[in-house]
Design a protein around this motif. Structure first.
Motif, short mmCIF file in Angstrom:
data_model
loop_
_atom_site.label_atom_id
_atom_site.label_comp_id
_atom_site.label_asym_id
_atom_site.label_seq_id
_atom_site.Cartn_x
_atom_site.Cartn_y
_atom_site.Cartn_z
N LEU A 185 27.56 -25.37 21.14
CA LEU A 185 27.09 -26.01 20.13
C LEU A 185 26.35 -24.85 19.43
O LEU A 185 26.12 -25.00 18.04
CB LEU A 185 26.09 -27.10 20.61
CG LEU A 185 25.23 -27.93 19.44
CD1 LEU A 185 26.21 -28.60 18.57
CD2 LEU A 185 24.38 -29.12 20.28
N ALA A 186 25.24 -24.20 20.04
CA ALA A 186 24.66 -23.19 19.09
C ALA A 186 25.49 -22.22 18.54
O ALA A 186 25.38 -21.90 17.24
CB ALA A 186 23.70 -22.39 20.20
N ARG A 187 26.57 -21.70 18.98
CA ARG A 187 27.51 -20.94 18.45
C ARG A 187 28.16 -21.56 17.08
O ARG A 187 28.19 -21.14 15.84
CB ARG A 187 28.59 -20.48 19.00
CG ARG A 187 29.89 -19.65 18.72
CD ARG A 187 30.95 -19.33 19.58
NE ARG A 187 31.57 -20.77 20.05
CZ ARG A 187 32.41 -21.38 19.12
NH1 ARG A 187 32.83 -20.77 17.82
NH2 ARG A 187 32.92 -22.40 19.59
N ARG A 188 28.61 -22.94 17.25
CA ARG A 188 29.13 -23.66 15.99
C ARG A 188 28.07 -23.90 15.01
O ARG A 188 28.55 -23.74 13.77
CB ARG A 188 29.68 -25.03 16.56
CG ARG A 188 30.85 -25.00 17.36
CD ARG A 188 31.37 -26.29 17.96
NE ARG A 188 32.51 -25.99 18.90
CZ ARG A 188 33.68 -26.18 18.41
NH1 ARG A 188 33.86 -26.44 17.24
NH2 ARG A 188 34.67 -26.26 19.28
N ARG A 189 26.79 -24.30 15.20
CA ARG A 189 26.05 -24.31 14.34
C ARG A 189 25.70 -22.97 13.75
O ARG A 189 25.16 -23.08 12.51
CB ARG A 189 24.67 -24.95 14.83
CG ARG A 189 24.79 -26.47 15.20
CD ARG A 189 23.57 -26.91 15.82
NE ARG A 189 23.56 -28.61 15.87
CZ ARG A 189 22.98 -29.31 16.70
NH1 ARG A 189 22.10 -28.52 17.38
NH2 ARG A 189 23.18 -30.61 16.67
N ALA A 190 25.61 -21.99 14.48
CA ALA A 190 25.18 -20.66 13.67
C ALA A 190 26.37 -20.08 12.80
O ALA A 190 26.11 -19.56 11.82
CB ALA A 190 25.07 -19.60 14.85
N ALA A 191 27.46 -20.42 13.20
CA ALA A 191 28.96 -20.10 12.43
C ALA A 191 28.89 -21.18 11.26
O ALA A 191 29.18 -20.54 9.93
CB ALA A 191 30.11 -20.34 13.12
N GLY A 193 26.14 -22.45 9.85
CA GLY A 193 24.98 -22.52 8.75
C GLY A 193 24.40 -23.89 8.42
O GLY A 193 23.46 -24.00 7.80
N THR A 194 24.76 -25.01 9.05
CA THR A 194 24.05 -26.04 9.20
C THR A 194 24.04 -26.76 10.33
O THR A 194 24.68 -26.22 11.31
CB THR A 194 24.95 -27.07 8.09
OG1 THR A 194 26.27 -27.39 8.58
CG2 THR A 194 25.01 -26.53 6.51
N ARG A 195 23.15 -27.80 10.43
CA ARG A 195 22.75 -28.55 11.52
C ARG A 195 23.92 -29.59 11.78
O ARG A 195 23.96 -30.70 11.39
CB ARG A 195 21.54 -29.14 11.67
CG ARG A 195 21.25 -29.72 13.08
CD ARG A 195 20.00 -30.51 12.84
NE ARG A 195 19.47 -30.83 14.09
CZ ARG A 195 19.91 -31.67 14.87
NH1 ARG A 195 20.75 -32.56 14.19
NH2 ARG A 195 19.28 -32.10 15.93
N ILE A 196 25.04 -29.09 12.45
CA ILE A 196 26.20 -29.93 12.84
C ILE A 196 25.76 -31.08 13.59
O ILE A 196 25.11 -31.05 14.71
CB ILE A 196 27.38 -29.17 13.75
CG1 ILE A 196 27.66 -27.90 12.54
CG2 ILE A 196 28.54 -30.23 13.76
CD1 ILE A 196 28.67 -27.15 13.41
N PRO A 197 25.87 -32.42 13.38
CA PRO A 197 25.74 -33.36 14.23
C PRO A 197 26.23 -33.41 15.62
O PRO A 197 27.44 -32.98 15.43
CB PRO A 197 25.85 -34.84 13.55
CG PRO A 197 26.78 -34.15 12.67
CD PRO A 197 26.59 -32.96 12.12
N ALA A 198 25.93 -33.82 16.62
CA ALA A 198 26.32 -33.83 18.09
C ALA A 198 26.08 -34.66 18.86
O ALA A 198 25.11 -35.16 18.87
CB ALA A 198 26.09 -32.20 18.62
#
Length: 419
Positions: A185-191, A193-198
């Motif tokens: 999840l941290a990798r996806r949000r960093a890539a 650039g926004t706070r992806i809902p999870a």
């Protein structure tokens, strides 16, 4: 109600239905619950359609046992076919399910049905599209983790230091799985650039929640629970839990109605039906969860599920039980306890006339407990011992006809034991 959007940010709010612990194939004290299950599933499909749900999350214990009856399998297949016509479905096995058997259907309806039944699936979330077709919500699905069956493989997948072994406990295996989720999840949000809902799905007993009598004990090494902090630290917005049958928020969970700070909303959906008298006061429901445009959960609405018949307790003297005090409970599934000095004759038949759906009928003596006078030894006559037991619980010695029945039963049991 359609999904909501924020024109300024181009983000779209997501809505999911969270349900769990269907236990298809289960009975209640011998009563077939298939009609009640069918009514619930009809309602679930209707709610998914009327609320325009973006997904349905099923957090385990779909079946009541690993080898479910054929009728239960057919009921599930029909429900999934209808649900996936409305919205994607993400499903995980619980401790009552067989991951291997549920996983056989994982490749069917691939675009709409996601059965996550392997350890390798944990770090690979289901990415659900929003109403505009763009990636909306990522769902990490953690199947029920038996420590003895999963800890070696989880140690490898999670990259545990040393020999790759993790402790023999629910906390250790769930913690290893959540570490995989946290990294991805941290990798996806960093890539992004926004706070992806999870969201995270799991089937476990999390501390800070209240169990019922009808859940199977998960105790391994004396401990059956998982700290809520493990889930809170992952970074998910919603934790969709299964296993406990009462719909509830976990203690320490963020309340979206009063708290708009960051943090996870952690909830048990609960079972859609009551499976024990300990659940008679629970309000069975399906959770409708709405995420706001920025990701966090904005609201949780509990939609009541159909109640086939109430469960209730009836207790008192035979006169009280048959009187007007309990008239409103005559059509309930009841647990009836008749009290008094002497056990009334033909008790079960008498009570059944007033309470035709009684599931349990007991007599309790109001006399003070007496010391049991029978001596149980190798030399004692078994018939005398059983006769004394009858006298102690009913306050009278068995009559001649009852002694004949007891003697026959003892003789049969003795012959059976000699085989």
């Amino acid at each position: 109600m359609p999904a909501m959007s924020d024109p300024a940010s181009n983000l779209v709010a997501m809505r999911i239905l969270h349900t769990s612990d269907w236990h298809l194939g289960r009975t209640l004290r011998g009563v077939d619950l298939s009609d009640a299950h069918a009514a619930f599933l009809d309602q679930l499909v209707a709610v998914a359609r009327s609320e325009r749900a973006d997904a349905v999350l099923v957090s385990g214990d779909v079946f009541d046992r690993a080898l479910p009856p054929l009728d239960a399998v057919n009921m599930l297949n029909d429900a999934l076919a209808r649900l996936t016509e409305v919205a994607p479905v993400v499903l995980i096995p619980g401790n009552h399910d067989s991951p291997q058997r549920l996983g056989l259907n994982a490749k069917l309806l691939r675009d709409q049905l996601h059965i996550r039944a392997t350890l390798a699936d944990i770090a690979h979330p289901v990415v659900l599209p929003d109403s505009t077709g763009h990636d909306g919500l990522v769902v990490y699905a953690i199947l029920y983790l038996d420590p003895d069956m999963t800890r070696d493989r989880l140690g490898e997948l999670a990259g545990v230091d040393g020999d790759g072994r993790i402790a023999r406990s629910h906390e250790a295996v769930v913690g290893a799985a959540l570490s995989m989720v946290h990294r991805d999840l941290a990798r996806r949000r960093a890539a992004n650039g926004t706070r992806i809902p999870a969201a995270v799905m799991a089937h476990a007993f999390v501390t800070g929640a209240q169990p019922s009598d009808s859940e199977r004990d998960l105790r391994i090494g004396g401990v059956d629970s998982v700290p809520a902090a493990l889930f809170a630290d992952v970074g998910a917005d919603y934790v969709a839990l299964g296993h406990l049958h009462g719909a509830q928020a976990v203690a320490g969970s963020r309340d979206p109605a009063s708290d708009h700070d960051e943090g996870a909303v952690m909830r048990y959906a609960g079972s859609p039906l009551a499976f024990s008298f300990s659940e008679q006061h629970q309000h069975k429901s399906t959770a409708l969860v709405t995420f706001d445009e920025a990701g966090p959960v904005a609201s949780v609405e509990l939609i009541p599920t159909p109640v086939p018949r109430r469960l209730s307790d009836v207790r008192g003297s035979l006169q009280q039980v048959l009187g007007e005090d309990f008239a409103a409970q005559r059509d309930d599934w009841t647990r009836v306890v008749v009290t008094g000095e002497d056990r009334p004759a033909d008790l079960s038949r008498t009570v059944k006339k007033a309470f035709p759906h009684a599931l349990e009928i007991r007599f309790e003596s109001t006399l003070r407990e007496r010391e049991v006078r029978a001596t149980v030894s190798a030399q004692a006559d078994p018939l005398d011992v059983v006769g004394q037991f009858v006298a102690d619980v009913s306050n009278r010695r068995p009559d001649a006809a009852e002694l004949t029945v007891l003697r026959t039963a003892l003789e049969r049991a003795t012959k059976q034991g000699e085989r």
